[in-house]
Structures are given as C-alpha cells and as structure tokens.
Design an enzyme around this catalytic site. Structure first.
Site, mmCIF file in Angstrom:
data_model
loop_
_atom_site.group_PDB
_atom_site.id
_atom_site.type_symbol
_atom_site.label_atom_id
_atom_site.label_comp_id
_atom_site.label_asym_id
_atom_site.label_seq_id
_atom_site.Cartn_x
_atom_site.Cartn_y
_atom_site.Cartn_z
ATOM 1 N N ALA A 12 0.841 -1.197 0.000
ATOM 2 C CA ALA A 12 0.000 0.000 0.000
ATOM 3 C C ALA A 12 0.872 1.240 0.000
ATOM 4 C CB ALA A 12 -0.885 0.013 1.246
ATOM 5 N N LYS A 27 -16.292 19.524 5.798
ATOM 6 C CA LYS A 27 -14.993 19.242 5.207
ATOM 7 C C LYS A 27 -13.921 19.410 6.272
ATOM 8 C CE LYS A 27 -15.261 20.431 0.367
ATOM 9 N NZ LYS A 27 -15.250 21.559 -0.569
ATOM 10 N N SER A 186 2.418 -12.331 16.628
ATOM 11 C CA SER A 186 2.286 -11.594 17.890
ATOM 12 C C SER A 186 1.351 -12.438 18.764
ATOM 13 C CB SER A 186 1.695 -10.208 17.652
ATOM 14 O OG SER A 186 0.366 -10.328 17.177
ATOM 15 N N GLU A 189 -2.111 -12.505 17.504
ATOM 16 C CA GLU A 189 -2.320 -13.355 16.326
ATOM 17 C C GLU A 189 -2.291 -14.836 16.691
ATOM 18 O OE1 GLU A 189 -0.193 -10.219 13.211
ATOM 19 O OE2 GLU A 189 1.009 -11.706 14.280
ATOM 20 N N SER A 249 5.101 5.510 17.748
ATOM 21 C CA SER A 249 4.165 4.808 16.877
ATOM 22 C C SER A 249 4.446 3.315 16.950
ATOM 23 C CB SER A 249 4.319 5.301 15.438
ATOM 24 O OG SER A 249 3.754 4.341 14.568
ATOM 25 N N ASP A 255 7.371 -5.576 12.068
ATOM 26 C CA ASP A 255 8.144 -5.674 10.817
ATOM 27 C C ASP A 255 9.631 -5.424 11.095
ATOM 28 O OD1 ASP A 255 5.767 -6.055 9.393
ATOM 29 O OD2 ASP A 255 5.497 -3.909 9.089
HETATM 30 N N1 LIG Z 1 5.011 -0.747 24.016
HETATM 31 C C1 LIG Z 1 6.190 -1.340 23.762
HETATM 32 N N2 LIG Z 1 7.256 -1.135 24.571
HETATM 33 C C2 LIG Z 1 8.436 -1.731 24.328
HETATM 34 N N3 LIG Z 1 8.667 -2.566 23.297
HETATM 35 C C3 LIG Z 1 7.654 -2.809 22.450
HETATM 36 C C4 LIG Z 1 6.356 -2.225 22.638
HETATM 37 N N4 LIG Z 1 5.556 -2.644 21.634
HETATM 38 C C5 LIG Z 1 6.319 -3.459 20.855
HETATM 39 N N5 LIG Z 1 7.578 -3.565 21.347
HETATM 40 C C6 LIG Z 1 8.690 -4.341 20.780
HETATM 41 O O1 LIG Z 1 8.363 -4.691 19.445
HETATM 42 C C7 LIG Z 1 8.249 -6.118 19.316
HETATM 43 C C8 LIG Z 1 7.103 -6.448 18.369
HETATM 44 O O2 LIG Z 1 5.923 -5.845 18.856
HETATM 45 P P1 LIG Z 1 4.501 -6.589 18.895
HETATM 46 O O3 LIG Z 1 4.603 -7.793 19.749
HETATM 47 O O4 LIG Z 1 3.492 -5.568 19.261
HETATM 48 O O5 LIG Z 1 4.349 -7.115 17.403
HETATM 49 P P2 LIG Z 1 3.515 -6.577 16.172
HETATM 50 O O6 LIG Z 1 3.800 -7.501 15.063
HETATM 51 O O7 LIG Z 1 3.846 -5.129 15.966
HETATM 52 O O8 LIG Z 1 2.024 -6.745 16.682
HETATM 53 P P3 LIG Z 1 0.693 -6.885 15.816
HETATM 54 O O9 LIG Z 1 1.056 -7.474 14.462
HETATM 55 O O10 LIG Z 1 -0.191 -7.802 16.624
HETATM 56 O O11 LIG Z 1 0.170 -5.488 15.718
HETATM 57 C C9 LIG Z 1 8.067 -6.641 20.735
HETATM 58 O O12 LIG Z 1 8.570 -7.961 20.854
HETATM 59 C C10 LIG Z 1 8.872 -5.637 21.543
HETATM 60 O O13 LIG Z 1 10.256 -5.968 21.534
HETATM 61 MG MG LIG Z 2 2.715 -7.936 13.327
#
Ligand SMILES: Nc1ncnc2c1ncn2[C@@H]1O[C@H](COP(=O)(O)OP(=O)(O)OP(=O)(O)O)[C@@H](O)[C@H]1O
Ligand SMILES: [Mg+2]
Length: 317
Positions: A12, A27, A186, A189, A249, A255
């Site tokens: 995308a 708007k 995650s 998931e 964010s 990823d």
């Molecule tokens: N709030 C946070 N604080 C610190 N580290 C984080 C946080 N969120 C994510 N991380 C880091 O990023 C990694 C991946 O995040 P997460 O487990 O949320 O996977 P995701 O693929 O982004 O999730 P989803 O696909 O379900 O949205 C975690 O293992 C952690 O190391």
């Molecule tokens: Mg993910």
C-alpha cells in the site's frame, strides 16, 4: 548479492495527515500528506537495508498508485522487483486528530489478483531468491488469493533450499501446515490462531511449542509487545525482555523485529542474539513516526545494551 528477498502480496501507499478535529459532515482541512511505502515485506526490506543487509522487495504493482509505490520503495534505498497487475495498488489513509491526539486509520482491501497474476508473483520469487538465503513473507493477502497461498510459497522456497520467515495472521496463518523456518506471530495473532486467549506464560509457551512440534515451523518467535518476546525451537525455549522506550508509533514494530531477526540469522548470530537484534530494531522503530525504521547507530546501541555477547564489529558491515 541479494540475500534477503521480501514478498508483500498486498502492499500500500500509506498516506498520513493531520487535521484539527475529526468531525462528520463538514470538510476537514488536512495538512499536506506524507507518503510512505507500506506493507509488511516492504517495511521489513527497509529495515534490512538500514541494517546494511542486501534486500530485494518483490510485490505486485498496479496502476498509477503502483508506479508511485515503486518510486517510494526505491527512494528508501531498497531494490525492487515489481510484478505488474491489472488493478491499482491500494492506498491507505491515516488522519491524526490534533485536538485529541487520536489516529484514525482507513485501510482498503487491495486489488483483486487473478490466478495468472499470482503465478507471476511466485515466478518472481523463484527468480529472485535463487542464490539468496532468506525469503521473508509478511502481511495480509489481497482478494483473489487462496487462503493457503503461504503454504504454496513455503513449498516453493523449500524446494529451492531457501529459508522462509513468515509473519502472517488470520486465516493465512491457520492454513500453514509445514515448511516455515521462522514464524513470527504476535500474541494477539497466536491467540486468534489457536482460538483461545493466551493470558500467561505457560499458555503462550504451549501454543508456540505446538507450532514447532506439529511441524509448522522450526522456530517460533512470539512477540509480546511491551512484554518482550519468546523464542521456541524443538530444543530450547527462551524469554526476552522488551526495552522500555517512549513509544511514538507502535505501527511497524513487528516488521522491524522480523528484519532484525532475519539479518541476525543471515549474519550467523545464535538465535537468541538474532532475537535481541530484532528487539533492538523494533524498539528503535517505536520512536520514529509511522513505519519508518530506526537509525542504525540507535539499533546498534540498543542491541549492545541487551546482548551479553555483542561483538558489534562482527555483525555491522
Ligand atoms: N510498548 C512497547 N514497549 C516496548 N517494546 C515494544 C512495545 N511494543 C512493541 N515492542 C517491541 O516490538 C516487538 C514487536 O511488537 P509486537 O509484539 O506488538 O508485534 P507486532 O507484530 O507489531 O504486533 P501486531 O502485528 O499484533 O500489531 C516486541 O517484541 C517488543 O520488543
Ligand atoms: Mg505484526
């Protein structure tokens, strides 16, 4: 030479903007939008590139939006292998309400791919992964693809001696039977995949282990957001803490994690250190806007802070 090819079946253009207040009917005057290339595999390829890895992004591309997407990926320094498709590449829109700070994200299904287009994407993977070591497939499947598309991909790359790293969810994840090298769900998931909540470590480890023992994946790296991650193979299981960073964010953390993990494995790190490199890359991405990768110096610094065996010169080119 390309060693990490990424596949994004439903990429995308991510358009992001801000407005004073999101309201109905009137708007809403928005700021000039920012355009970023989007989709799991493309995001992974951007972070692999930041880490000095040789990535190549394969993705279907259609219409004028496809042309723009190709340009945006190239502008990020990532070599591309677009596969022409008839319907236009999707665009997604995120609007931040400046008053409340809330972000509203509008996402579309994406172009419907035909069977010949699917075959051309697989043929592009076949060509580009030869000589490479890893294929990373990440993201949702567009309309028109069978739910077992990722199984077809696993069968293809397995036959070529290339390792598949997969980040899939929903029915695309449930339809994988075998042939994955690293699976990165995650916890949300994985819970959806097994059909019940995974409230504690025992349940999380059991569900991850089940994917290993049933032959789906040799390695499962379960990401747990702010709780860190768990790595499971047939012979080991290890928990990893997250790094506490101010989150700007959360989009794209997964990823970036997949990218760090794959670069680590490609450079010969032990699994635990590759997971730490994934956590470092994810944490660095949390403090950047949108899906933008963190800076390489920041990722290196975070990696050294959590890896007892860090030998920076060994993995940073
Ligand atoms: N709030 C946070 N604080 C610190 N580290 C984080 C946080 N969120 C994510 N991380 C880091 O990023 C990694 C991946 O995040 P997460 O487990 O949320 O996977 P995701 O693929 O982004 O999730 P989803 O696909 O379900 O949205 C975690 O293992 C952690 O190391
Ligand atoms: Mg993910």
């Amino acid at each position: 030479m390309t060693s990490i090819v990424t596949l994004t079946m439903n990429p995308a253009i991510d358009m992001a903007t801000r407005t004073d207040h999101v309201v109905p009917t009137d708007k809403m005057r928005c700021e000039s939008p920012r355009f970023d290339p989007g989709g799991g595999g493309i995001n992974v390829a951007r972070t692999v590139t930041v880490l000095g890895g040789a990535a190549m992004a394969v993705f279907p591309s259609g219409g004028p939006s496809g042309v723009l997407l190709e340009q945006l990926v190239r502008d990020a320094g990532v070599p591309t292998h677009p596969v022409a498709v008839a319907e236009p590449t999707r665009e997604s829109l995120s609007v931040t309400d400046i008053g409340s700070g809330q972000q509203f994200r509008f996402v579309f299904p994406g172009p419907r791919l035909t069977a010949p287009e699917k075959h051309r994407c697989l043929a592009a993977v076949d060509r580009t992964v030869r000589g490479g070591r890893y294929l990373v497939a990440s993201g949702s499947l567009p309309p028109g693809l069978p739910v077992d598309f990722y199984q077809e991909l696993a069968d293809l790359v397995g036959g070529l001696g290339v390792r598949l790293v997969l980040d899939a969810s929903g029915s695309a994840l449930r339809h994988i039977r075998t042939g994955v090298h690293v699976l990165k769900p995650s916890v949300r998931e994985l819970a959806e995949c097994v059909g019940h909540p995974l409230p504690g470590r025992a349940e999380q480890a059991a569900a991850a282990r089940q994917l290993v023992t049933s032959g789906v994946s040799e390695i499962v790296v379960l990401s747990l957001g702010a709780e860190g991650a768990l790595a499971v193979t047939r012979d080991m299981q290890e928990w990893f803490d997250a790094i506490h960073v101010p989150v700007r964010s959360g989009i794209g953390a997964g990823d970036a994690m997949v990218a760090g993990l794959t670069v680590g494995l490609d450079r010969g790190l032990a699994l635990a250190d590759a997971v730490r490199l994934g956590i470092a890359a994810a944490s660095a991405a949390l403090v950047t806007p949108g899906t933008r990768p963190g800076r390489p110096e920041r990722i290196a610094e975070l990696y050294r802070s959590i890896s007892p065996n860090a030998e920076p010169s060994g993995i940073w080119p």
